[in-house]
Design a protein around this motif. Structure first.
Motif, PDB file in Angstrom:
ATOM      1  N   ARG A   2     -18.580 -33.641  13.884  1.00  0.00           N
ATOM      2  CA  ARG A   2     -17.402 -34.710  13.600  1.00  0.00           C
ATOM      3  C   ARG A   2     -16.416 -34.142  15.081  1.00  0.00           C
ATOM      4  NH1 ARG A   2     -15.297 -29.093   9.258  1.00  0.00           N
ATOM      5  NH2 ARG A   2     -17.001 -29.758   7.535  1.00  0.00           N
ATOM      6  N   GLN A   3     -16.543 -33.579  15.557  1.00  0.00           N
ATOM      7  CA  GLN A   3     -16.477 -34.176  16.731  1.00  0.00           C
ATOM      8  C   GLN A   3     -16.402 -35.114  18.168  1.00  0.00           C
ATOM      9  OE1 GLN A   3     -17.443 -31.560  20.994  1.00  0.00           O
ATOM     10  NE2 GLN A   3     -15.975 -30.156  20.750  1.00  0.00           N
ATOM     11  N   ASN A   4     -17.701 -35.506  17.643  1.00  0.00           N
ATOM     12  CA  ASN A   4     -17.922 -36.703  18.354  1.00  0.00           C
ATOM     13  C   ASN A   4     -17.663 -38.088  17.780  1.00  0.00           C
ATOM     14  OD1 ASN A   4     -19.681 -35.726  19.818  1.00  0.00           O
ATOM     15  ND2 ASN A   4     -21.898 -35.624  19.055  1.00  0.00           N
ATOM     16  N   ALA A   5     -17.201 -37.349  16.437  1.00  0.00           N
ATOM     17  CA  ALA A   5     -16.123 -38.539  15.685  1.00  0.00           C
ATOM     18  C   ALA A   5     -14.971 -38.428  15.907  1.00  0.00           C
ATOM     19  CB  ALA A   5     -16.292 -38.389  13.362  1.00  0.00           C
ATOM     20  N   GLU A   6     -14.527 -37.685  16.139  1.00  0.00           N
ATOM     21  CA  GLU A   6     -13.310 -37.532  16.362  1.00  0.00           C
ATOM     22  C   GLU A   6     -12.741 -37.782  18.372  1.00  0.00           C
ATOM     23  OE1 GLU A   6      -9.246 -34.062  16.851  1.00  0.00           O
ATOM     24  OE2 GLU A   6     -11.462 -33.781  16.867  1.00  0.00           O
ATOM     25  N   VAL A   7     -13.619 -38.149  18.353  1.00  0.00           N
ATOM     26  CA  VAL A   7     -13.392 -38.432  20.297  1.00  0.00           C
ATOM     27  C   VAL A   7     -13.714 -40.102  20.112  1.00  0.00           C
ATOM     28  CG1 VAL A   7     -14.178 -38.470  22.519  1.00  0.00           C
ATOM     29  CG2 VAL A   7     -14.365 -36.187  21.432  1.00  0.00           C
ATOM     30  N   ALA A   8     -14.425 -40.898  19.564  1.00  0.00           N
ATOM     31  CA  ALA A   8     -14.690 -41.319  19.061  1.00  0.00           C
ATOM     32  C   ALA A   8     -13.970 -42.289  18.015  1.00  0.00           C
ATOM     33  CB  ALA A   8     -15.833 -42.338  18.606  1.00  0.00           C
ATOM     34  N   SER A   9     -12.727 -41.613  17.833  1.00  0.00           N
ATOM     35  CA  SER A   9     -12.075 -42.871  16.084  1.00  0.00           C
ATOM     36  C   SER A   9     -10.902 -42.976  17.188  1.00  0.00           C
ATOM     37  CB  SER A   9     -11.158 -40.916  15.668  1.00  0.00           C
ATOM     38  OG  SER A   9     -10.600 -40.313  16.155  1.00  0.00           O
ATOM     39  N   GLU A  10      -9.747 -43.830  16.719  1.00  0.00           N
ATOM     40  CA  GLU A  10      -8.576 -44.229  17.936  1.00  0.00           C
ATOM     41  C   GLU A  10      -7.637 -43.160  17.708  1.00  0.00           C
ATOM     42  OE1 GLU A  10      -4.917 -47.098  16.645  1.00  0.00           O
ATOM     43  OE2 GLU A  10      -6.625 -47.234  15.448  1.00  0.00           O
TER      44      GLU A  10
ATOM     45  N   HIS B 170      -9.285 -28.440  21.158  1.00  0.00           N
ATOM     46  CA  HIS B 170      -9.941 -28.975  20.298  1.00  0.00           C
ATOM     47  C   HIS B 170     -10.814 -30.749  21.218  1.00  0.00           C
ATOM     48  CE1 HIS B 170      -6.568 -31.257  19.374  1.00  0.00           C
ATOM     49  NE2 HIS B 170      -7.189 -32.382  18.663  1.00  0.00           N
ATOM     50  N   LEU B 171      -9.732 -31.141  21.826  1.00  0.00           N
ATOM     51  CA  LEU B 171     -10.294 -32.069  22.238  1.00  0.00           C
ATOM     52  C   LEU B 171     -11.488 -31.677  23.633  1.00  0.00           C
ATOM     53  CD1 LEU B 171      -7.469 -34.173  23.005  1.00  0.00           C
ATOM     54  CD2 LEU B 171      -9.115 -34.584  21.817  1.00  0.00           C
ATOM     55  N   PRO B 172     -12.824 -32.065  23.984  1.00  0.00           N
ATOM     56  CA  PRO B 172     -14.030 -31.524  23.854  1.00  0.00           C
ATOM     57  C   PRO B 172     -13.452 -31.906  25.635  1.00  0.00           C
ATOM     58  CG  PRO B 172     -14.441 -33.447  22.987  1.00  0.00           C
ATOM     59  CD  PRO B 172     -13.563 -33.186  22.705  1.00  0.00           C
ATOM     60  N   TRP B 173     -13.558 -30.804  26.645  1.00  0.00           N
ATOM     61  CA  TRP B 173     -13.317 -31.241  28.432  1.00  0.00           C
ATOM     62  C   TRP B 173     -14.221 -31.955  29.038  1.00  0.00           C
ATOM     63  CZ3 TRP B 173     -15.454 -28.530  32.873  1.00  0.00           C
ATOM     64  CH2 TRP B 173     -14.540 -27.816  34.476  1.00  0.00           C
ATOM     65  N   PRO B 174     -15.731 -31.949  28.525  1.00  0.00           N
ATOM     66  CA  PRO B 174     -15.463 -33.209  29.085  1.00  0.00           C
ATOM     67  C   PRO B 174     -15.613 -34.724  28.927  1.00  0.00           C
ATOM     68  CG  PRO B 174     -18.043 -32.015  28.544  1.00  0.00           C
ATOM     69  CD  PRO B 174     -16.433 -31.578  27.697  1.00  0.00           C
ATOM     70  N   ALA B 175     -15.050 -34.975  28.090  1.00  0.00           N
ATOM     71  CA  ALA B 175     -14.848 -36.336  27.571  1.00  0.00           C
ATOM     72  C   ALA B 175     -12.926 -36.822  27.415  1.00  0.00           C
ATOM     73  CB  ALA B 175     -14.163 -36.805  25.869  1.00  0.00           C
ATOM     74  N   LEU B 176     -12.092 -35.445  28.105  1.00  0.00           N
ATOM     75  CA  LEU B 176     -11.021 -36.043  29.273  1.00  0.00           C
ATOM     76  C   LEU B 176     -12.043 -36.340  30.667  1.00  0.00           C
ATOM     77  CD1 LEU B 176      -8.529 -35.571  29.881  1.00  0.00           C
ATOM     78  CD2 LEU B 176      -8.862 -33.318  30.568  1.00  0.00           C
ATOM     79  N   ILE B 177     -12.914 -35.698  31.298  1.00  0.00           N
ATOM     80  CA  ILE B 177     -13.577 -36.103  32.453  1.00  0.00           C
ATOM     81  C   ILE B 177     -13.814 -37.599  32.531  1.00  0.00           C
ATOM     82  CG2 ILE B 177     -14.825 -35.550  34.290  1.00  0.00           C
ATOM     83  CD1 ILE B 177     -15.351 -32.036  33.236  1.00  0.00           C
TER      84      ILE B 177
ATOM     85  N   GLY C 133      -8.673 -39.705  18.723  1.00  0.00           N
ATOM     86  CA  GLY C 133      -8.794 -39.311  19.124  1.00  0.00           C
ATOM     87  C   GLY C 133      -8.363 -39.681  20.496  1.00  0.00           C
ATOM     88  N   ARG C 134      -9.501 -41.242  20.702  1.00  0.00           N
ATOM     89  CA  ARG C 134      -8.416 -41.953  21.756  1.00  0.00           C
ATOM     90  C   ARG C 134      -7.407 -42.082  22.275  1.00  0.00           C
ATOM     91  NH1 ARG C 134     -12.283 -45.606  19.495  1.00  0.00           N
ATOM     92  NH2 ARG C 134     -10.332 -47.696  19.042  1.00  0.00           N
ATOM     93  N   SER C 135      -6.564 -41.876  21.265  1.00  0.00           N
ATOM     94  CA  SER C 135      -5.116 -41.589  21.736  1.00  0.00           C
ATOM     95  C   SER C 135      -4.882 -40.470  21.910  1.00  0.00           C
ATOM     96  CB  SER C 135      -4.113 -41.852  20.815  1.00  0.00           C
ATOM     97  OG  SER C 135      -4.037 -43.550  20.391  1.00  0.00           O
TER      98      SER C 135
END
Length: 434
Positions: free
Chosen positions: A177-185, A326-333, A187-189
């Motif tokens: 779920r987390q991976n899908a959210e980050v990859a979604s529009e 809820h957004l994973p810190w490494p995705a922000l990095i 999540g990116r926004s």
């Protein structure tokens, strides 16, 4: 049953750091561990059967990882027996043997990534350590695992224990779920909005304070550490002072850390990383996994010289920050500084890691049928922050452990930071007294 899926953002970041460390000939035991002394008779054969059953209940403990492909293989290994250590010459030797077993690397390529260590010192005393690789377990998960192990052990020895509840949401499902959210529009926004808010601060917020050496090529494993205690009366006064501002005592402690960083850095905006549990979903109550993450909390002490104004500002920043936790810190990095993903931090950042009393109470006492437990002091591994602070709240106050990179800071510089924090806390306790 073996199951393969894309590794989480936390997995990818940590696996990269582990590989980077290995290239330098360094191993950081990034292990979650629960060491205890068990007082009373222990049936080791029954414990072994319970440990096998728990590994089957939580197949993430049998995981393996393909770092190059970024894949996570759940249930890849077979359940392992309890690791039984022989007693040595004395308690110090036995403790060293347990520490060595806790520090031992896991085979990340093949698994498993958990071990149960026992060292019987007599018929009535056993050193015990539940050890997991942080990739599949965090501090909260250790509480889940020890409760399950205690229940399974109770079943094996015929003790009256309730049946284990079902696991509603697996760690694998959470990661999907987390991976899908980050990859979604969406999540990116959300990540883009967060990055815009942290513009000029960074996903890994550089926070050098007075005494920072600016050394390059530092040895991250070179650490200093000290522990301080905030007494019960001060903590009560801070809780009372924060209540009209809708802040907890721990919130005020975090705010005091920001004030100290401001005074010792000469920066208008200061920031720390804040550890979060990420267990808001009720279905995760009985699930073991690495849910904990970090988020970046920034504030501007210089704009609000009066304590009430600053603390209201700090509260607003806490709320905004937690909204994005809820957004994973490494995705922000990855968005703000992609070269930093999977690497040890090259900027001196500061952490605030709290264990509030509510978490302690939710866990309750560790109850293993037939024995009494007490803590066993075994601490391993090191943090990648330049200054990492850990705040553990109990009924009688707060214990604060402070770790720092000795290549970046002398002990006196970090002690000066702590003294500034403590002075601020006493000032607020007096100034904001209801």
């Amino acid at each position: 049953m073996r199951e393969s899926l894309k590794a989480s953002w936390n997995h990818r970041h940590r696996l990269g750091q582990t590989r980077e460390d290995a290239e330098r000939g360094v191993f950081n035991p990034h292990h979650s561990n629960l060491p205890l002394t068990l007082h009373g008779p222990l049936d080791l054969d029954a414990l072994d059967r319970a440990w096998h059953a728990m590994q089957r209940r939580h197949p993430v403990l049998l995981s393996a990882f393909d770092t190059d492909a970024g894949l996570w293989h759940v249930g890849a290994a077979e359940p392992q027996d309890v690791l039984r250590l022989p007693s040595g010459a004395d308690a110090e030797a036995d403790l060293a043997a347990v520490r060595g077993a806790v520090e031992e690397p896991f085979d990340l390529e093949h698994g498993p990534v958990a071990r149960l260590v026992v060292l019987p010192r007599s018929a009535q005393e056993t050193y015990f350590a539940l050890v997991t690789e942080h990739l599949v377990s965090d501090g909260w998960s250790l509480n889940v695992l020890i409760r399950d192990l205690a229940a399974l052990y109770g079943q094996e020895i015929g003790a009256p224990v309730p049946p284990l509840p079902p696991i509603q949401i697996s760690f694998q499902e959470f990661v999907r779920r987390q991976n899908a959210e980050v990859a979604s529009e969406g999540g990116r926004s959300a990540l883009a909005r967060l990055a815009a808010r942290l513009d000029g601060i960074g996903a890994i917020p550089a926070m050098p304070v007075k005494g920072f050496s600016r050394a390059t090529g530092i040895r991250y494993e070179r650490n200093g550490e000290f522990v301080r205690r905030l007494p019960r009366q001060l903590c009560r006064d801070l809780a009372a002072a924060g209540r009209p501002l809708h802040l907890t005592g721990l919130n005020l402690m975090h705010a005091a850390l920001h004030q100290a960083l401001f005074r010792l850095s000469d920066r208008p905006a200061v920031a720390t990383t804040l550890s979060t549990a990420n267990r808001e979903l009720p279905g995760l109550t009985h699930t073991a996994g690495w849910f904990a993450s970090k988020t970046v909390l920034a504030s501007e002490p210089g704009r609000y010289p009066a304590a009430p104004e600053y603390l209201r500002h700090f509260r607003e920043r806490v709320l905004v920050t937690l909204d994005d936790s809820h957004l994973p810190w490494p995705a922000l990095i990855d968005l703000m500084d992609p070269q930093a993903v999977g690497r040890q931090a090259t900027v001196p950042y500061v952490t605030f890691n709290a264990r509030p009393i509510a978490m302690r109470r939710s866990v309750g006492e560790i109850e293993i049928p037939g024995v009494r437990t007490s803590p066993l002091k075994v601490s391993v591994g090191w943090h990648d922050a330049s200054i990492a602070t850990f705040w553990d709240e109990d009924e009688d106050g707060v214990t604060v452990a402070v770790m720092h990179k000795t290549d970046w800071y002398a002990a006196a510089d970090v002690l000066a930071l702590w003294d500034t924090v403590e002075t601020q806390l006493h000032q607020w306790a007096e100034e904001l007294r209801p």
